[in-house]
Design a protein around this motif. Structure first.
Motif, PDB file in Angstrom:
ATOM      1  N   LEU A 159       0.846  -0.868  -0.490  1.00  0.00           N
ATOM      2  CA  LEU A 159      -0.180  -0.303  -0.252  1.00  0.00           C
ATOM      3  C   LEU A 159       0.912   1.103   0.155  1.00  0.00           C
ATOM      4  O   LEU A 159       1.973   1.195   0.870  1.00  0.00           O
ATOM      5  CB  LEU A 159      -0.891   0.247   0.667  1.00  0.00           C
ATOM      6  CG  LEU A 159      -2.135  -1.329   1.173  1.00  0.00           C
ATOM      7  CD1 LEU A 159      -2.720  -2.060   2.829  1.00  0.00           C
ATOM      8  CD2 LEU A 159      -2.970  -1.233  -0.033  1.00  0.00           C
ATOM      9  N   PRO A 160       0.434   2.362  -0.224  1.00  0.00           N
ATOM     10  CA  PRO A 160       1.500   3.919  -0.849  1.00  0.00           C
ATOM     11  C   PRO A 160       1.136   3.977   0.501  1.00  0.00           C
ATOM     12  O   PRO A 160       0.997   4.188   1.521  1.00  0.00           O
ATOM     13  CB  PRO A 160      -0.050   4.475  -1.937  1.00  0.00           C
ATOM     14  CG  PRO A 160      -0.800   3.918  -1.119  1.00  0.00           C
ATOM     15  CD  PRO A 160      -1.391   2.741  -1.210  1.00  0.00           C
ATOM     16  N   GLU A 161       2.164   5.042   0.421  1.00  0.00           N
ATOM     17  CA  GLU A 161       3.262   5.392   1.713  1.00  0.00           C
ATOM     18  C   GLU A 161       1.836   6.497   1.922  1.00  0.00           C
ATOM     19  O   GLU A 161       1.363   7.369   0.983  1.00  0.00           O
ATOM     20  CB  GLU A 161       3.844   6.565   1.373  1.00  0.00           C
ATOM     21  CG  GLU A 161       4.982   7.004   1.831  1.00  0.00           C
ATOM     22  CD  GLU A 161       5.612   6.016   2.778  1.00  0.00           C
ATOM     23  OE1 GLU A 161       5.254   5.885   4.684  1.00  0.00           O
ATOM     24  OE2 GLU A 161       6.300   4.948   2.609  1.00  0.00           O
ATOM     25  N   GLY A 162       1.629   6.916   3.713  1.00  0.00           N
ATOM     26  CA  GLY A 162       0.182   7.672   3.826  1.00  0.00           C
ATOM     27  C   GLY A 162      -1.059   6.722   3.383  1.00  0.00           C
ATOM     28  O   GLY A 162      -1.855   7.379   4.034  1.00  0.00           O
ATOM     29  N   TYR A 163      -1.165   5.342   3.450  1.00  0.00           N
ATOM     30  CA  TYR A 163      -2.110   4.257   3.418  1.00  0.00           C
ATOM     31  C   TYR A 163      -2.949   4.295   5.182  1.00  0.00           C
ATOM     32  O   TYR A 163      -1.670   4.651   5.981  1.00  0.00           O
ATOM     33  CB  TYR A 163      -1.823   3.593   3.042  1.00  0.00           C
ATOM     34  CG  TYR A 163      -3.174   1.936   2.802  1.00  0.00           C
ATOM     35  CD1 TYR A 163      -3.585   2.867   1.545  1.00  0.00           C
ATOM     36  CD2 TYR A 163      -3.995   1.898   3.768  1.00  0.00           C
ATOM     37  CE1 TYR A 163      -5.278   1.856   1.642  1.00  0.00           C
ATOM     38  CE2 TYR A 163      -5.189   0.829   3.221  1.00  0.00           C
ATOM     39  CZ  TYR A 163      -5.677   1.230   2.336  1.00  0.00           C
ATOM     40  OH  TYR A 163      -6.624   0.916   2.280  1.00  0.00           O
ATOM     41  N   ARG A 164      -4.643   4.996   4.783  1.00  0.00           N
ATOM     42  CA  ARG A 164      -4.536   4.775   6.175  1.00  0.00           C
ATOM     43  C   ARG A 164      -5.595   3.009   6.028  1.00  0.00           C
ATOM     44  O   ARG A 164      -6.395   3.090   6.143  1.00  0.00           O
ATOM     45  CB  ARG A 164      -5.839   5.499   6.340  1.00  0.00           C
ATOM     46  CG  ARG A 164      -5.443   7.026   6.231  1.00  0.00           C
ATOM     47  CD  ARG A 164      -6.513   8.048   6.747  1.00  0.00           C
ATOM     48  NE  ARG A 164      -8.202   8.029   5.565  1.00  0.00           N
ATOM     49  CZ  ARG A 164      -8.590   8.491   4.908  1.00  0.00           C
ATOM     50  NH1 ARG A 164      -8.190   9.314   4.536  1.00  0.00           N
ATOM     51  NH2 ARG A 164     -10.033   8.242   4.502  1.00  0.00           N
TER      52      ARG A 164
ATOM     53  N   GLY B 179      -9.300   8.146   9.641  1.00  0.00           N
ATOM     54  CA  GLY B 179      -7.813   8.495  10.232  1.00  0.00           C
ATOM     55  C   GLY B 179      -8.112   9.847  11.399  1.00  0.00           C
ATOM     56  O   GLY B 179      -6.911  10.881  11.210  1.00  0.00           O
TER      57      GLY B 179
END
Ligand code: SF4
Ligand code: SF4
Lengths: 158, 406
Positions: free
Chosen positions: A39-44, A93
């Motif tokens: 999952l991408p950086e900053g995924y919640r 988040g």
């Protein structure tokens, strides 16, 4: 007649376009849990709690729109510490964003399948442990989605 | 008279009148998810010609407005997002705008551009969703699989920007929650180029396919005068030749600083409605390109709120590009007064009316969704057509029950 011919051509073009992708398929299927999309950086994803940073202000429980987070109070600790109920959490988040101490952090783990409902309720002690992805722990191959002009999305081995 | 047929537990019909050679049947379609969501159609047929259609709505009514009135105002953003989960930024942007008007706060320029960016990504994804469903309604599973697969490209972009695939919860009073991630412009450009290529495939396999044209052309014609009389919105309105778009009518996000066209068609048939959506996707991609070229630097949250953060957090926000909320966000007080706002969603214009009375919860929150305004079309467009035209008309309307029912 010429109308029919034009129509015939268009029929043919439709079939040809379909056939093209029959031989050069554009699939994006990923075989979870043998494979796992990173999952991408900053995924919640699942949230991790760091008790040593927490000042027990209770803002996280106050802002939670799904009443998933609540303060666990005890006789000795009247201010309490947050725990989370993943049966309710919608991964907005908000709790993470309002925490003035960065005591809550989102992680890139998002395998929210559990064997029992009880396991989904994490009191503060459990909430402060690093969430583990069962797929990754089971040795899933990690894939990274890559944007591609010709294929749209490709999944590459990390 | 009596129940005559029962197919797979989904469709029931009964003979309601027989005169001479003519028989009138009443056919119940739904309510278990007949196409794009839970609802029921009561269709009356003479032979296989539709006499009347009654859309029976309310199967997914969740008292959204009332629920929002019972909680702190910021909590209504993730709540109302769930009306149209496929278009979740557009559906909440109007709400955020209305709240901002009440709180008297304006988002900084960069935030306005970022809002526009996500709104257009959402619009493309929403149109692809609608097209896919329309495709499967004509039994064209290729269109369905392609549109849903290609939608994934846009969801991936949205996920990298916001941290969530669908439930973005991106706009908040005073700005947005995340700045552009590294390398985003490059990825978006690739996605746009891919989609341009794919739209050509879509034309070949579906929109210019004579089989499909035969099903759509001249079917379910909505006249210009009827469209305005019934208060239709969105692509369904523009396909009947009326150039109305909330992006032009209302000043929100960065639309006034960007150049784009509002595609219209004159025919008003199912084909025109589908083509308007294709052209809107092209316009959206054009807008995305402009944004990534022109986006101004600066803060993504209004100064009024940034000032409330302790200095270390302020620095952290500037460094990471991820907004931290000031503590008052949990208990924002809505001053006494009313605010209204309109935003153009993929399905059409959404309207919000929020009333504050000095407490932390909205006193009244009213929302009129595009699907709610468009549902009446089933009653007007279908009669006179053969029954096989019903799914074609339904697909072309891009009707989304959870949005209409709220
Ligand atoms: S992510 Fe949202 S729903 Fe989940 S605990 Fe935090 S505030 Fe509540
Ligand atoms: S908001 Fe942060 S500091 Fe306050 S109680 Fe929650 S975790 Fe602790």
């Amino acid at each position: 007649m010429s109308r029919q011919l034009a129509s015939f051509k268009l029929h043919l073009r439709a079939v040809a376009t379909g056939l093209k992708y029959l031989f050069l398929p554009n699939r994006i299927t990923v075989y979870y849990p043998e494979e796992y999309i990173e999952l991408p950086e900053g995924y919640r994803g699942l949230i991790r709690y760091y008790p040593d940073r927490c000042i027990q202000c209770g803002l996280c429980a106050m802002i939670c729109p799904a009443s998933a987070m609540k303060m666990y109070r005890t006789k000795t600790d009247r201010k309490g510490r947050p725990g989370i109920n993943y049966q309710r959490c919608i991964f907005c988040g908000f709790c993470v964003d309002i925490c003035p101490q960065n005591a809550l952090e989102t992680t890139k783990v998002h395998d929210v399948a559990y064997k029992s409902l009880e396991e989904m309720i994490l009191p503060p002690e459990k909430f402060s442990q690093e969430p583990i992805s069962p797929a990754v722990a089971g040795g899933a191959r990690k894939l990274k989605p890559v944007f591609d002009e010709e294929r749209g999305l490709r999944h590459e081995r990390v | 008279m009596s129940t005559l047929s029962e197919q797979g537990g989904v469709i029931y019909s009964r003979l309601i009148a027989r005169e001479g050679d003519e028989s009138t049947y009443e056919l119940f379609i739904g309510p278990q998810h007949p196409a794009s969501g839970h609802m029921r159609f009561i269709v009356r047929l003479e032979g296989d010609v539709i006499v009347s259609v009654d859309p029976d709505i309310g199967y997914v009514h969740r008292t959204m407005e009332k629920l929002a009135e019972g909680r702190e105002v910021i909590k209504s953003i993730p709540l109302l997002e769930r009306m149209t989960i496929i278009d979740s930024h557009n559906v909440t942007l109007g709400l955020v705008r209305a709240i901002e008007k009440l709180l008297d706060v304006e988002p900084p320029p960069r935030a306005r551009y970022l809002r526009t960016l996500l709104s257009e990504i959402n619009r493309i994804a929403s149109h692809l969703y609608g097209m896919g469903i329309a495709g499967i309604m004509l039994n064209h599973s290729t269109m369905f699989m392609w549109a849903f697969g290609d939608r994934e490209v846009w969801l991936q972009l949205a996920e990298e920007l916001t941290g969530a695939r669908l439930t973005h919860t991106y706009s908040i009073p005073g700005g947005v929650r995340r700045d552009l991630p590294q390398g985003f412009a490059d990825k978006a450009e690739k996605a746009v180029r891919y989609m341009e290529r794919r739209l050509k495939d879509y034309m070949a396999v579906f929109f210019e396919n004579p089989q499909v044209r035969a099903r759509y052309e001249g079917v379910g014609v909505l006249k210009k005068s009827e469209a305005s009389r019934l208060g239709i919105v969105g692509p369904n309105l523009r396909a009947s030749g009326i150039k109305y778009d909330a992006r032009l009518a209302e000043d929100y996000a960065a639309y006034s600083e960007l150049e784009f066209e509002v595609p219209t068609h004159e025919e008003g048939d199912a084909m025109a409605r589908m083509l308007v959506r294709i052209e809107e996707i092209k316009q959206s991609m054009n807008i995305i390109r402009q944004i990534l070229r022109k986006i101004p630097d600066g803060s993504i949250l209004a100064d009024k709120y940034v000032r409330l953060l302790p200095p270390p957090l302020r620095e952290q926000v500037a460094k990471t590009g991820r907004v931290k909320f000031p503590g008052i966000f949990a208990t924002l007080k809505l001053p006494e007064g009313d605010a209204v706002s309109r935003v153009e969603m993929g399905h059409g214009e959404i309207f919000y009316h929020v009333t504050g009375n000095g407490s932390t919860k909205p006193y009244r929150l009213r929302v009129v969704t595009p699907s709610f305004r468009n549902v009446i079309l089933f009653r007007y467009l279908a009669p006179g057509h053969r029954f096989m035209d019903f799914p074609a008309i339904y697909g072309s309307l891009d009707y989304f029950p959870p949005e209409a029912d709220r």
